[in-house]
Motif scaffolding. Structure first.
Motif, PDB file in Angstrom:
ATOM      1  N   MET B  14      13.462 115.015 -87.925  1.00  0.00           N
ATOM      2  CA  MET B  14      13.298 115.616 -89.236  1.00  0.00           C
ATOM      3  C   MET B  14      11.956 116.316 -89.411  1.00  0.00           C
ATOM      4  N   SER B  15      10.899 115.810 -88.789  1.00  0.00           N
ATOM      5  CA  SER B  15       9.614 116.503 -89.002  1.00  0.00           C
ATOM      6  C   SER B  15       9.654 117.891 -88.383  1.00  0.00           C
ATOM      7  N   ASP B  16      10.259 118.037 -87.202  1.00  0.00           N
ATOM      8  CA  ASP B  16      10.386 119.378 -86.635  1.00  0.00           C
ATOM      9  C   ASP B  16      11.436 120.201 -87.372  1.00  0.00           C
ATOM     10  N   GLY B  17      12.509 119.543 -87.788  1.00  0.00           N
ATOM     11  CA  GLY B  17      13.583 120.259 -88.495  1.00  0.00           C
ATOM     12  C   GLY B  17      13.118 120.849 -89.808  1.00  0.00           C
ATOM     13  N   LEU B  18      12.305 120.098 -90.549  1.00  0.00           N
ATOM     14  CA  LEU B  18      11.776 120.633 -91.803  1.00  0.00           C
ATOM     15  C   LEU B  18      10.755 121.739 -91.539  1.00  0.00           C
ATOM     16  N   CYS B 179       9.659 118.182 -99.971  1.00  0.00           N
ATOM     17  CA  CYS B 179      10.347 117.330 -98.988  1.00  0.00           C
ATOM     18  C   CYS B 179       9.396 116.838 -97.905  1.00  0.00           C
ATOM     19  N   LEU B 180       8.535 117.718 -97.413  1.00  0.00           N
ATOM     20  CA  LEU B 180       7.574 117.321 -96.375  1.00  0.00           C
ATOM     21  C   LEU B 180       6.649 116.242 -96.913  1.00  0.00           C
ATOM     22  N   PHE B 181       6.248 116.400 -98.162  1.00  0.00           N
ATOM     23  CA  PHE B 181       5.344 115.428 -98.778  1.00  0.00           C
ATOM     24  C   PHE B 181       6.027 114.059 -98.907  1.00  0.00           C
ATOM     25  N   VAL B 182       7.250 114.061 -99.440  1.00  0.00           N
ATOM     26  CA  VAL B 182       8.004 112.805 -99.597  1.00  0.00           C
ATOM     27  C   VAL B 182       8.272 112.175 -98.229  1.00  0.00           C
ATOM     28  N   PHE B 186       6.857 108.432 -96.663  1.00  0.00           N
ATOM     29  CA  PHE B 186       7.607 107.301 -96.107  1.00  0.00           C
ATOM     30  C   PHE B 186       7.314 107.099 -94.623  1.00  0.00           C
ATOM     31  N   LYS B 187       7.149 108.205 -93.913  1.00  0.00           N
ATOM     32  CA  LYS B 187       6.792 108.114 -92.494  1.00  0.00           C
ATOM     33  C   LYS B 187       5.477 107.339 -92.327  1.00  0.00           C
ATOM     34  N   SER B 188       4.488 107.651 -93.177  1.00  0.00           N
ATOM     35  CA  SER B 188       3.190 106.992 -93.095  1.00  0.00           C
ATOM     36  C   SER B 188       3.296 105.518 -93.442  1.00  0.00           C
ATOM     37  N   LYS B 189       4.108 105.206 -94.448  1.00  0.00           N
ATOM     38  CA  LYS B 189       4.300 103.806 -94.816  1.00  0.00           C
ATOM     39  C   LYS B 189       4.840 103.003 -93.635  1.00  0.00           C
ATOM     40  N   LEU B 190       5.770 103.607 -92.907  1.00  0.00           N
ATOM     41  CA  LEU B 190       6.374 102.929 -91.753  1.00  0.00           C
ATOM     42  C   LEU B 190       5.386 102.742 -90.622  1.00  0.00           C
ATOM     43  N   THR B 191       4.520 103.739 -90.398  1.00  0.00           N
ATOM     44  CA  THR B 191       3.603 103.654 -89.272  1.00  0.00           C
ATOM     45  C   THR B 191       2.267 103.030 -89.662  1.00  0.00           C
ATOM     46  N   GLY B 192       2.141 102.605 -90.930  1.00  0.00           N
ATOM     47  CA  GLY B 192       0.939 101.889 -91.331  1.00  0.00           C
ATOM     48  C   GLY B 192      -0.271 102.756 -91.619  1.00  0.00           C
ATOM     49  N   LEU B 196      -0.571 108.457 -98.980  1.00  0.00           N
ATOM     50  CA  LEU B 196      -0.876 109.748 -99.596  1.00  0.00           C
ATOM     51  C   LEU B 196      -1.565 110.682 -98.611  1.00  0.00           C
ATOM     52  N   PHE B 197      -2.472 110.126 -97.837  1.00  0.00           N
ATOM     53  CA  PHE B 197      -3.177 110.899 -96.818  1.00  0.00           C
ATOM     54  C   PHE B 197      -2.181 111.418 -95.772  1.00  0.00           C
ATOM     55  N   GLY B 198      -1.287 110.532 -95.345  1.00  0.00           N
ATOM     56  CA  GLY B 198      -0.267 110.911 -94.366  1.00  0.00           C
ATOM     57  C   GLY B 198       0.661 111.990 -94.908  1.00  0.00           C
ATOM     58  N   ALA B 199       1.038 111.869 -96.180  1.00  0.00           N
ATOM     59  CA  ALA B 199       1.925 112.843 -96.806  1.00  0.00           C
ATOM     60  C   ALA B 199       1.262 114.221 -96.851  1.00  0.00           C
ATOM     61  N   LEU B 200      -0.038 114.231 -97.176  1.00  0.00           N
ATOM     62  CA  LEU B 200      -0.781 115.496 -97.204  1.00  0.00           C
ATOM     63  C   LEU B 200      -0.841 116.127 -95.813  1.00  0.00           C
ATOM     64  N   LYS B 201      -1.049 115.284 -94.795  1.00  0.00           N
ATOM     65  CA  LYS B 201      -1.130 115.798 -93.420  1.00  0.00           C
ATOM     66  C   LYS B 201       0.168 116.483 -93.015  1.00  0.00           C
ATOM     67  N   VAL B 202       1.296 115.823 -93.291  1.00  0.00           N
ATOM     68  CA  VAL B 202       2.604 116.376 -92.908  1.00  0.00           C
ATOM     69  C   VAL B 202       2.869 117.692 -93.639  1.00  0.00           C
ATOM     70  N   ALA B 203       2.558 117.729 -94.945  1.00  0.00           N
ATOM     71  CA  ALA B 203       2.752 118.965 -95.717  1.00  0.00           C
ATOM     72  C   ALA B 203       1.855 120.080 -95.187  1.00  0.00           C
TER      73      ALA B 203
END
Lengths: 221, 221
Positions: B14-18, B179-182, B186-192, B196-203
């Protein structure tokens, strides 16, 4: 940085770089007669893909490093706070690999004699974490990104010189399948797979992706 | 199959797909006024990308399994042919983690009492190989492929309904960044990682890829 890490990065970047822009160009050739739009789409894809993969690799490396550091800190704290529980975990490791009660006891006592040794043991064998190379994330990003660009340029080249997209596609298929085959051959040699079989597999992925892209593009256009 | 394997596959796909179809569509919006060509390119990209990633994941899983089997066979042969050398390797493992000569000797004797236990130990701690799940390769291919498709459809949706590509791009940017932010959260929550920081990075990765694709497409068109 191990040379195997560099090779892994190149393999990651180049296998997608050769495959996806190739398949996209093939797909568009099924729907668009003129090469110029395919070149624009292909270059946009290479820019997008190399950044997504490169930055993705960089951030994955950073996350791995942060995760290691936070687990390391937690293990040091636990060894201070609940030493008996941590020692039992070392003992459980030795039990699980099949040692006798006597040797479990002796071995866990010896591990716990030195705090650094104890924590290193827990990190590696309880949590399965290796200390990451601090400069790895940046290097990895550049390696993967540039390998993607290098791979992606190959299937696009024919479209620069041949304005009829169907004609360009024929050369692109030939050139890319040869590159995928050669690339698959060396990749397989490195990973210990039978080289010819591995080369065929890599070429097959490229052909399947390109075929599917061509098919759906033709269908909807 | 562990649930963490499933989540890992979904995250990979999904990260590449988005990101990549989003960036490609953004790039083409900078060069083409009509949405229809962007839809064709986007769907061709999703077909190509999902097959490349899915089949790639499948073949990587197969290679991992073959590699494990051939190493397992080799270890069994070596334990029969050169037991003293293999026992020394077990002893070296115990030395390297910090045990005394006496405990090294006892522990390696106990490990070598049972051939299966001995080989399992060598596979896991000398070679660092875990027994792979035999059905994992196929499942992984499907998970990654479908996650890529699910992710890739989102940024393309606006182009289906809005024929002016610049207008569609605006909705696409908004929808995809949310969508990338959301997803990053969740991806960051799973990987610890801090969510919010992780969500910003992905976006940020998505925005950078789309910006670069838009820039180069505008430049060459």
């Amino acid at each position: 940085m191990h040379s195997s890490d560099l090779l892994k990065d190149i393999v990651i970047g180049m296998s997608d770089g050769l495959t996806v822009p190739f398949a996209l160009a093939a797909g568009l050739s099924g729907a668009v007669a003129n090469s110029s739009i395919i070149i624009i789409a292909g270059i946009a894809e290479i820019a997008a893909g190399s950044i997504a993969m490169g930055l993705g690799g960089y951030l994955a490396g950073m996350t791995e490093r942060d995760h290691y550091q936070s687990e390391l800190k937690r293990e040091y704290e636990e060894v201070d706070r609940v030493p008996e529980i941590e020692k039992q975990e070392v003992k459980d490791f030795f039990k699980q690999i099949g040692l006798s009660e006597e040797v479990q006891e002796k071995a866990s006592n010896e591990i716990a004699r030195d705090k650094k040794q104890w924590v290193d043991f827990m990190m590696k064998y309880e949590l399965g974490l290796e200390a990451p190379d601090p400069t790895r994330a940046t290097k990895s990003a550049l390696n993967i990104g540039f390998s993607y660009i290098a791979g992606g340029i190959i299937p696009l080249c024919p479209y620069f010189f041949i304005s009829n997209s169907t004609q360009a596609l024929k050369i692109s298929i030939l050139a890319t399948l040869i590159c995928l085959f050669v690339f698959g051959y060396f990749k397989s040699k490195l990973t210990g797979v039978a080289p010819l079989f591995g080369a065929l597999k890599v070429a097959l992925i490229g052909a399947a992706a390109a075929g599917a892209a061509f098919g759906v593009a033709k269908l909807i256009s």
